[in-house]
Design a protein around this motif. Sequence first.
Motif, PDB file in Angstrom:
ATOM      1  N   ALA A  13     -65.969  39.329  18.907  1.00 37.25           N
ATOM      2  CA  ALA A  13     -65.559  39.070  20.292  1.00 37.25           C
ATOM      3  C   ALA A  13     -64.250  38.289  20.324  1.00 37.25           C
ATOM      4  O   ALA A  13     -63.341  38.569  21.107  1.00 37.25           O
ATOM      5  N   LEU A  14     -64.157  37.310  19.419  1.00 40.45           N
ATOM      6  CA  LEU A  14     -62.952  36.486  19.335  1.00 40.45           C
ATOM      7  C   LEU A  14     -61.737  37.365  18.993  1.00 40.45           C
ATOM      8  O   LEU A  14     -60.667  37.257  19.585  1.00 40.45           O
ATOM      9  N   PHE A  15     -61.960  38.219  18.028  1.00 41.58           N
ATOM     10  CA  PHE A  15     -60.889  39.110  17.572  1.00 41.58           C
ATOM     11  C   PHE A  15     -60.439  40.029  18.710  1.00 41.58           C
ATOM     12  O   PHE A  15     -59.255  40.174  18.992  1.00 41.58           O
ATOM     13  N   LEU A  16     -61.421  40.598  19.384  1.00 35.30           N
ATOM     14  CA  LEU A  16     -61.070  41.536  20.458  1.00 35.30           C
ATOM     15  C   LEU A  16     -60.371  40.823  21.611  1.00 35.30           C
ATOM     16  O   LEU A  16     -59.453  41.374  22.224  1.00 35.30           O
ATOM     17  N   PRO A  21     -55.128  41.834  24.796  1.00 35.80           N
ATOM     18  CA  PRO A  21     -53.857  41.612  25.518  1.00 35.80           C
ATOM     19  C   PRO A  21     -52.641  42.062  24.712  1.00 35.80           C
ATOM     20  O   PRO A  21     -51.662  42.550  25.278  1.00 35.80           O
ATOM     21  N   LEU A  22     -52.727  41.937  23.402  1.00 35.77           N
ATOM     22  CA  LEU A  22     -51.629  42.416  22.556  1.00 35.77           C
ATOM     23  C   LEU A  22     -51.446  43.918  22.727  1.00 35.77           C
ATOM     24  O   LEU A  22     -50.338  44.413  22.944  1.00 35.77           O
ATOM     25  N   GLN A  23     -52.547  44.647  22.600  1.00 35.44           N
ATOM     26  CA  GLN A  23     -52.457  46.105  22.714  1.00 35.44           C
ATOM     27  C   GLN A  23     -51.981  46.499  24.103  1.00 35.44           C
ATOM     28  O   GLN A  23     -51.189  47.423  24.266  1.00 35.44           O
ATOM     29  N   GLN A  24     -52.461  45.745  25.102  1.00 36.04           N
ATOM     30  CA  GLN A  24     -52.061  46.097  26.446  1.00 36.04           C
ATOM     31  C   GLN A  24     -50.563  45.883  26.670  1.00 36.04           C
ATOM     32  O   GLN A  24     -49.882  46.719  27.239  1.00 36.04           O
ATOM     33  N   PHE A  47     -44.225  36.710  24.213  1.00 37.85           N
ATOM     34  CA  PHE A  47     -45.667  36.794  24.214  1.00 37.85           C
ATOM     35  C   PHE A  47     -46.167  37.323  22.868  1.00 37.85           C
ATOM     36  O   PHE A  47     -47.092  36.787  22.263  1.00 37.85           O
ATOM     37  N   LEU A  48     -45.502  38.382  22.366  1.00 42.44           N
ATOM     38  CA  LEU A  48     -45.946  38.939  21.099  1.00 42.44           C
ATOM     39  C   LEU A  48     -45.823  37.951  19.970  1.00 42.44           C
ATOM     40  O   LEU A  48     -46.720  37.785  19.145  1.00 42.44           O
ATOM     41  N   ALA A 184     -58.423  49.905  28.098  1.00 44.75           N
ATOM     42  CA  ALA A 184     -57.882  50.749  29.158  1.00 44.75           C
ATOM     43  C   ALA A 184     -56.789  51.642  28.608  1.00 44.75           C
ATOM     44  O   ALA A 184     -55.981  51.215  27.793  1.00 44.75           O
ATOM     45  N   GLY A 185     -56.768  52.881  29.028  1.00 44.18           N
ATOM     46  CA  GLY A 185     -55.710  53.790  28.615  1.00 44.18           C
ATOM     47  C   GLY A 185     -56.068  54.646  27.424  1.00 44.18           C
ATOM     48  O   GLY A 185     -55.384  55.604  27.136  1.00 44.18           O
ATOM     49  N   GLU A 186     -57.158  54.299  26.706  1.00 46.02           N
ATOM     50  CA  GLU A 186     -57.500  55.144  25.561  1.00 46.02           C
ATOM     51  C   GLU A 186     -58.643  56.081  25.928  1.00 46.02           C
ATOM     52  O   GLU A 186     -59.408  55.824  26.856  1.00 46.02           O
ATOM     53  N   THR A 187     -58.717  57.191  25.210  1.00 55.72           N
ATOM     54  CA  THR A 187     -59.854  58.076  25.386  1.00 55.72           C
ATOM     55  C   THR A 187     -60.868  57.730  24.314  1.00 55.72           C
ATOM     56  O   THR A 187     -60.490  57.452  23.173  1.00 55.72           O
ATOM     57  N   ALA A 188     -62.140  57.744  24.669  1.00 57.37           N
ATOM     58  CA  ALA A 188     -63.166  57.323  23.726  1.00 57.37           C
ATOM     59  C   ALA A 188     -64.505  57.909  24.128  1.00 57.37           C
ATOM     60  O   ALA A 188     -64.651  58.517  25.190  1.00 57.37           O
TER      61      ALA A 188
END
Length: 832
Positions: A13-16, A21-24, A47-48, A184-188
Amino acid sequence: MNADRGLTSAQLALFLAWLRPLQQSLGLEVDRGFQNLQGRQQRFHEFLSQQLSAPPSIPMPRGAVERMDRLRDSFDGYPQLTDAARRRLVSDARQWLYELRHRLEPSAPMAPPRLKLPTASGSQPREAPSLDLESPITRIKGVGPKLASRLASLNLLLVKDLLRHYPRDHVDYSAMRRIEALVAGETATIVATIRRCNGFVSPRNPNLAILELQLQDPTGRLKVTRFLAGKRFSSQAYLKGQQRLYPAGASVAVSGLVKDGAYGLSFQDPLIEVLENPTSPVKSASIGRLLPVYALTEGVGADRFRSLIEQVLPLTEQWIEPLPEPLRKTFGLLSVSEALKALHAPKDRTTLDRGRHRLVFDEFLLLQLGLLRRRQALRSRPGPELGLLPSSQGLVKDFKDLLSFQFTDAQQRVLREIEADLAQSKPMARLVQGDVGSGKTVVAIAALLSTIASGWQGALMAPTEVLAEQHHRNLCHWFPQLHITVELLTGSTPRPRRRQLLDDLASGSLKLLVGTHALLEDPVVFERLGLVVVDEQHRFGVHQRDRLLNKGLQPHLLTMTATPIPRTLALSVHGDLDVSQIDELPPGRTPIKTAMLSAGQREKAYALIRDEVSKGQRAYVVLPLVEESEKLELRSAVEVHAELVSEVFPDLQVGLLHGRLSSVDKQEVLSSFSSGACQVLVSTTVVEVGVDVPEASVMMIDHAERFGLAQLHQLRGRVGRGAAASHCLLINGSSNPLARQRLDVLVRSTDGFEIAEMDLRLRGPGQVLGTRQSGLPDLALASLADDAAVLEDARTAAQDLLRDDPNLERCPQLRALLDDQQRRLSGGTPLN
Ligand code: ADP
Ligand code: MG
């Protein structure tokens, strides 16, 4: 500690929480065109860099922390990077983060669910062995006359046509996720339990029914919405029936695109299948897969088409491989058969990419083979033998002495390259690329003078009358002093004059003819044509080039373009030419300041113009259309001119230039602008190419959003030609953020190549080259914006193949494909 052992769910959970926000923000930066987005508190790169220096305290795979440090350092320098380098960095970072996530997730306690997929080949008996690649599709089981005729409308007649009907895209449902890990934005695809199902009619639209499923898995909850449009779905009975299909407690597999809405993440209109139990296999051939998406027509369903493809896919084994084995090895290519399978029924991303790579390679290879063979043919004909003097002597030297400036090093180098070609007995076919204002014209004139000095004639062709006239006027400054005759031939040259001129040309007493494509017309006959210079080449198609050659002339050909095009495009369209680059601007130019203004800020632009004019400078005001078009709400040149004359600049002289003026009138307007009798010139894009007035220091472009980037860059190049600081004002008449983003490229960059590259990405090659360009290859899969590396490989391969085997006798299959392509391109007429 070994991270691959798996994380606890708290660690995950911590990792995610760190990763999401990075991926977003990386995704957002891509969407916004790498402009280093300003967030609420920080810029994107800040931010990065901050996130990357504060990774979550969880066990990381070996090397991950070091990699993160390196990435952070790179992002620190992000503002200084070019667009291309930004793009690379962002995509590296995204890729690596995906990998990292992949490394950390699978063995965690909350590992993604598993889904049993039906095996692709199924248990049905295979297609009758009598079918082959050349069989008509009606022979395929289940294809009746109706379906066949619909497929025929897509040009799909034979089995092999089906296989050549490449997917236009793929959706990747193969990523199995827990709800908590959705982004958000990915297909899964998820496997979850139904908590609740509601069906109701939309409060706003009585013909729209909405089905809402509340799902949950061990990590979280998620809403799934399905929209059912049509009266019949809105009946209570139907909705009840739907709700019964999705009972609480049942397991479902759901594949779709994850959306971010007001109430958190959700799937909208995904594929859903109720499973007997969480571990039983899905029946759907789509859920959980990497799925091809085809361009189809009315009445041919996606599933139907996919099942057709599945039936004939084994026949790819019969496909004859056109490429020699060693070549495939060198470039790491799958066989055609493997590639087709990978594209239509990919096992995973990697296979898909390799398959696509192979087929893209083929497209580029054929294209390059065609161009290179053309070039061979061109070179094999005898050209005029000029017997040149070194340019330090004779006419060229006299010409240089007349100029008030010295050639730049780049100009010198390019002139030497041209003269080396002219000295050979093979006809030259060379393209000179150079940014606006780099001084291509004088180089071309020097080349023409070399030709004339050795007793031959020259022709200089321009795309518009305005430009042809300007060239002619310039030449008239120099040529009489050099005792060389030069004349102008355009569509509006009066008949008697025309006759005289053609006579002089045929007798050889006229040395240089300047004109528009009227020069290509039949009655124009030269006595000894040595060199043809084509200015602003992208306006002339390959066909016009051929027309010149088909007149029985084999002159040296020099083409010049001020619209630098990306290398991929240049190789695809001008791959049969040698390329010289003037990559240096003459000294003493002050950079042009570019600003974007909203339509409401026109007054600001007018104030600046007034200011510049009071300093003795001049201004262009460019508009997209000649007459008012209500539909497009464009301010027309005519109308703006009237407004400027009567209201804005009543004390100044304001000229008007557009394509509908007679050539005499155009001439008059231009010369009064160039002499300073008029200080503001309202114009359509006729000024785009080549018009040269060094005192002009303001370029105001109305409705800039209507123009292509390269065209705007061209227009901007009309100013900044003198020593004074110049301005380009882009009036953005659109509120569309994309328009803004596009124009922003111009505000940030003055590099023609970079701009062209962005234009190619944003608008595609057809738009970049202009509609009149006929030389653009039709590529089914390959993208000139994304497949540059494959194109380079294919070019190398084509060169290698032709070097040893110019007629491709050792590759008959390839040769046949090439002949076939040539036949199609030349519209069925054999090449002569
Ligand atoms: P383009 O490459 O856009 O066709 P032009 O040939 O029209 O550029 O040159 C732009 C301007 O720069 C012209 O006014 C030309 O006379 C001038 N020019 C060309 N070469 C030089 C040079 N080496 N030094 C200074 N001015 C130059
Ligand atoms: Mg020019």
